[in-house]
Design an enzyme around this catalytic site. Sequence first.
Site, PDB file in Angstrom:
ATOM      1  N   PHE A 253      99.980  10.516  45.475  1.00 43.17           N
ATOM      2  CA  PHE A 253      99.723  10.231  46.845  1.00 43.17           C
ATOM      3  C   PHE A 253      98.337  11.256  47.004  1.00 43.17           C
ATOM      4  O   PHE A 253      98.313  12.402  46.612  1.00 43.17           O
ATOM      5  CB  PHE A 253     100.610  10.652  48.024  1.00 43.17           C
ATOM      6  N   CYS A 254      97.230  10.470  47.777  1.00 41.91           N
ATOM      7  CA  CYS A 254      95.959  11.444  48.270  1.00 41.91           C
ATOM      8  C   CYS A 254      95.663  11.166  49.600  1.00 41.91           C
ATOM      9  O   CYS A 254      96.447  10.433  50.197  1.00 41.91           O
ATOM     10  CB  CYS A 254      94.779  11.274  47.263  1.00 41.91           C
ATOM     11  N   SER A 255      94.571  11.236  49.744  1.00 47.46           N
ATOM     12  CA  SER A 255      93.876  11.367  51.300  1.00 47.46           C
ATOM     13  C   SER A 255      94.194   9.566  51.541  1.00 47.46           C
ATOM     14  O   SER A 255      94.705   9.112  52.637  1.00 47.46           O
ATOM     15  CB  SER A 255      92.813  11.740  51.376  1.00 47.46           C
TER      16      SER A 255
ATOM     17  N   GLU B  39      98.354   9.090  51.393  1.00 48.21           N
ATOM     18  CA  GLU B  39      99.628  10.096  51.987  1.00 48.21           C
ATOM     19  C   GLU B  39     100.223   9.632  52.979  1.00 48.21           C
ATOM     20  O   GLU B  39     101.553   9.436  53.101  1.00 48.21           O
ATOM     21  CB  GLU B  39      99.121  11.377  51.955  1.00 48.21           C
TER      22      GLU B  39
END
Length: 109
Positions: free
Chosen positions: A7-9, A39
């Site tokens: 997960f990231c921005s 995310e």
Amino acid sequence: MKRILLFCSAGMSTSLLVTKMQNAAKAMEMDVSIDAFPEAEMASHLDDADVVLLGPQIRFALGRAKKLCSEKNIPVDVINSMDYGMMDGEKVLKTALKMMENQNREDHP
């Protein structure tokens, strides 16, 4: 099949890392599924996850991620920023596999 979620921005910056991790898994002849998501969508993707990794840029979300993942007994951590910066798919894959191994040890002492 093991399922690794990153997960990231926005789910975009980890896409190259996912590809590198998939290539490393293929080279090791491992059958794993690796996907990346924003995310904000974490809660809706955890059902069949074996491990969750967060991009270093969303380190601030680790507390929320731990809460969501602990309810489902899923190990979670932030990707090492050096490994992330170098896009070292093999090293990040090995970290994820070790997290799963440690979780299995805790579940079955």
